[in-house]
Design a protein around this motif. Structure first.
Motif, PDB file in Angstrom:
ATOM      1  N   GLY A  56      -8.186 -11.680   4.631  1.00  9.40           N
ATOM      2  CA  GLY A  56      -8.300 -10.270   4.913  1.00  9.40           C
ATOM      3  C   GLY A  56      -9.031  -9.237   4.163  1.00  9.40           C
ATOM      4  N   GLY A  57      -8.256  -9.332   2.916  1.00 11.51           N
ATOM      5  CA  GLY A  57      -8.913  -8.651   1.708  1.00 11.51           C
ATOM      6  C   GLY A  57      -8.992  -6.966   2.016  1.00 11.51           C
ATOM      7  N   GLY A  64      -8.954   5.640   6.850  1.00 15.90           N
ATOM      8  CA  GLY A  64      -8.708   6.930   5.884  1.00 15.90           C
ATOM      9  C   GLY A  64      -8.227   6.640   4.449  1.00 15.90           C
ATOM     10  N   LYS A  65      -7.858   5.035   4.115  1.00 18.03           N
ATOM     11  CA  LYS A  65      -7.276   4.874   2.996  1.00 18.03           C
ATOM     12  C   LYS A  65      -8.088   3.763   2.384  1.00 18.03           C
ATOM     13  CE  LYS A  65      -3.584   7.174   4.169  1.00 18.03           C
ATOM     14  NZ  LYS A  65      -3.082   8.396   3.647  1.00 18.03           N
ATOM     15  N   ARG A  66      -9.325   4.032   2.369  1.00 17.01           N
ATOM     16  CA  ARG A  66     -10.432   2.943   1.867  1.00 17.01           C
ATOM     17  C   ARG A  66     -10.251   2.859   0.327  1.00 17.01           C
ATOM     18  NH1 ARG A  66     -12.155  -1.406   2.859  1.00 17.01           N
ATOM     19  NH2 ARG A  66     -14.422  -1.794   3.107  1.00 17.01           N
ATOM     20  N   GLY A  67     -10.038   1.790  -0.229  1.00 13.68           N
ATOM     21  CA  GLY A  67      -9.548   1.418  -1.543  1.00 13.68           C
ATOM     22  C   GLY A  67      -8.365   1.058  -1.743  1.00 13.68           C
ATOM     23  N   GLY A  68      -7.552   1.371  -0.788  1.00 13.40           N
ATOM     24  CA  GLY A  68      -6.052   0.973  -1.039  1.00 13.40           C
ATOM     25  C   GLY A  68      -5.764  -0.481  -1.591  1.00 13.40           C
ATOM     26  N   VAL A  69      -6.164  -1.467  -0.676  1.00 16.21           N
ATOM     27  CA  VAL A  69      -6.056  -2.608  -1.226  1.00 16.21           C
ATOM     28  C   VAL A  69      -6.549  -3.079  -2.571  1.00 16.21           C
ATOM     29  CG1 VAL A  69      -6.672  -5.117  -0.547  1.00 16.21           C
ATOM     30  CG2 VAL A  69      -5.658  -3.721   1.325  1.00 16.21           C
ATOM     31  N   ALA A 198      -0.572  -1.003   1.630  1.00 13.78           N
ATOM     32  CA  ALA A 198      -1.346  -1.922   1.433  1.00 13.78           C
ATOM     33  C   ALA A 198      -1.003  -3.241   0.961  1.00 13.78           C
ATOM     34  CB  ALA A 198      -2.260  -1.451   0.389  1.00 13.78           C
ATOM     35  N   TYR A 199       0.032  -3.337   0.134  1.00 16.44           N
ATOM     36  CA  TYR A 199       0.870  -4.609  -0.078  1.00 16.44           C
ATOM     37  C   TYR A 199       1.418  -5.293   1.154  1.00 16.44           C
ATOM     38  CZ  TYR A 199       4.921  -7.199  -1.573  1.00 16.44           C
ATOM     39  OH  TYR A 199       5.703  -7.844  -1.841  1.00 16.44           O
ATOM     40  N   GLU A 200       2.054  -4.403   1.889  1.00 14.25           N
ATOM     41  CA  GLU A 200       2.595  -5.066   3.185  1.00 14.25           C
ATOM     42  C   GLU A 200       1.502  -5.723   4.110  1.00 14.25           C
ATOM     43  OE1 GLU A 200       5.657  -5.524   4.205  1.00 14.25           O
ATOM     44  OE2 GLU A 200       6.552  -4.598   2.350  1.00 14.25           O
ATOM     45  N   ALA A 201       0.281  -5.042   4.086  1.00 12.56           N
ATOM     46  CA  ALA A 201      -0.750  -5.453   4.954  1.00 12.56           C
ATOM     47  C   ALA A 201      -1.482  -6.987   4.542  1.00 12.56           C
ATOM     48  CB  ALA A 201      -1.815  -4.662   5.009  1.00 12.56           C
ATOM     49  N   VAL A 202      -1.251  -7.167   3.177  1.00 11.77           N
ATOM     50  CA  VAL A 202      -1.921  -8.336   2.778  1.00 11.77           C
ATOM     51  C   VAL A 202      -1.131  -9.426   2.759  1.00 11.77           C
ATOM     52  CG1 VAL A 202      -2.923  -9.093   0.578  1.00 11.77           C
ATOM     53  CG2 VAL A 202      -3.458  -6.884   1.284  1.00 11.77           C
ATOM     54  N   PHE A 203       0.034  -9.450   2.092  1.00 13.61           N
ATOM     55  CA  PHE A 203       0.841 -10.521   1.640  1.00 13.61           C
ATOM     56  C   PHE A 203       1.642 -11.206   2.918  1.00 13.61           C
ATOM     57  CE2 PHE A 203       0.069  -8.542  -2.305  1.00 13.61           C
ATOM     58  CZ  PHE A 203      -0.799  -9.577  -2.808  1.00 13.61           C
TER      59      PHE A 203
END
Length: 439
Positions: A56-57, A64-69, A198-203
């Protein structure tokens, strides 16, 4: 002994004991809790590498949150649990271990290297990193400042300017069409809650890939997987759909004051799972792959002295495939370089390649492959990448056979069908003489 010295010595010792790459035995391990990993055991030294990949990366950034990950990934090493950043760093150093983190368009990766005697403590610290990140405001402000400094530096780099312009042209509004690091405005506006989001989106377990190499058995790895990753939630944020590749032939010039222009060029690509991918891989090596014995190097550098280096490369990302290249040349020479590159694209499309070129490319590609297996961390990274590309365990042993199976007729057919000299687009940052934007 410092960590760096130990790792250097350990890797050197490991290399001395490294079996032939074709003899590497990859096991698929499934933990009692159902987590799957690939393992290469090597007990010659008490040292192991672990690689975690999450699909996913930076494409998972919320609107609107570009750069969050990207920012979140950089904060993972800035403390966890009861350990603020400095205490966390000291704990990691005391264990003679090393963690590293990376985020790109398609994945977030975490690498760990550790001594066998410290494995349990290292795994607990890594578990804490994954499930108890602090994301303290002072750490957020510090890492944010580093990211912003990097973005300001990128804005003065012709290669980064050209890269971003090419991405916008090729992918439009898809996440691939913007900088995964974010912009000065979006990064500055990210809140602490945005980092947790962002953390919740990735892991999550639905996008997890794991590999391990070194002094660990299958049973030990199974227990480690459950201890480390058993608490992962089932699903992360939805991964965006495929990107529409909108490349059309032409030139885009981004005005930038520099004596040497930088160009990225490309056309629509070929997916990793396409049956002709290996033919394209061999063909690219002849046209502009990573060596000095390619057509582009011969025509652009050796015969005309227009550049120090010119390269082409397949880019089969998860959500889109493109075929790209890069070249840098003096402003007064860039127009000729563009003309020659397009002519070579056309010549290969019309004439194919020679038997000697095919043989040389196959020799280079098959000979270079074993050199990638140069340490347990590198092998762990390769194994995780193979899983993310949906490649079988047998790929390590069959890859060179597939390259050698490519024929002259295969290359000629694919070159005629795939290469698109008229659809080749050049995005140039600089002030190239005799070139203007055509769109």
């Amino acid at each position: 002994m410092t960590l760096l010295k130990f790792i250097s010595a350990a890797l050197f010792a490991w290399l001395l004991a490294l079996p032939a790459w074709a003899e590497i035995k990859i096991q698929e391990v499934t933990s009692p809790g159902g987590i799957t990993a690939w393992l290469v055991e090597d007990h010659s030294i008490p040292f192991a590498a672990l690689e975690l990949g999450f699909r996913g990366g930076t494409s998972l950034d919320a609107p609107g949150k570009r750069g969050g990950v990207y920012l979140m990934t950089g904060l993972l090493e800035e403390g966890s649990g009861d350990l603020p950043a400095q205490e966390y760093a000291r704990a990691l150093e005391s264990l003679a271990a090393e963690f590293s983190y990376d985020a790109d368009r398609d994945s977030v990766s975490i690498s760990a290297r550790f001594l066998t005697e410290n494995r349990d403590d290292v795994v607990e610290l890594l578990r804490q990193t994954l499930f108890e990140p602090r994301f303290d405001q002072d750490a957020l402000d510090r890492v944010r400042a580093q990211v912003l400094a990097g973005l300001r530096s990128d804005a003065k780099s012709p290669s980064d300017i050209a890269g971003l312009a090419f991405a916008r042209m090729a992918y439009g509004d898809h996440p691939y069409g913007s900088n995964g690091k974010g912009t000065l405005e979006t990064v500055a506006a990210l809140s602490r809650q945005d980092i947790f989001d962002a953390y919740e989106a990735v892991f999550a377990r639905d996008r997890l890939y794991v590999s391990a190499v070194g002094d660990i058995t299958a049973d030990e790895l199974g227990d480690l997987l459950d201890d480390l990753l058993g608490a992962l939630k089932d699903n992360g944020a939805p991964i965006p759909g495929p990107a529409e590749v909108m490349i059309e032939g032409g030139v885009t010039v981004v005005d930038f004051e520099t004596p040497q222009s930088v160009a990225l060029f490309g056309q629509k690509g070929i997916e990793r799972e396409h049956p002709d991918f290996f033919t394209a891989f061999v063909m690219n090596q002849i046209l502009g792959g990573g060596s000095f014995e390619t057509r582009l190097m011969a025509e652009v550098r050796e015969k005309r002295g227009l550049t120090y280096g010119v390269y082409s490369y397949l880019v089969p990302r998860d959500l889109a495939a493109v075929y790209m290249g890069s070249v840098a040349s003096a402003n007064g020479k860039m127009a000729e370089a563009v003309e020659v590159i397009r002519a070579e694209w056309r010549r290969m499309a019309e004439d194919g390649v020679t038997a000697q070129e095919l043989k040389d490319a196959q020799t280079y590609l098959t000979g270079a492959y074993p050199l990638r297996f140069d340490g347990n961390s590198r092998i762990a990274s390769i194994l995780a990448g193979m899983q993310m590309d949906d490649l079988p365990i047998s790929y390590v042993k069959t890859r060179n056979d597939r390259i050698n199976a490519v024929t002259l007729e295969d290359v000629k057919r694919l070159a005629a069908d795939f290469l698109d000299p008229d659809g080749l687009h050049f995005t140039i940052a600089g002030r190239p003489e005799g070139l203007e934007s055509t769109n």
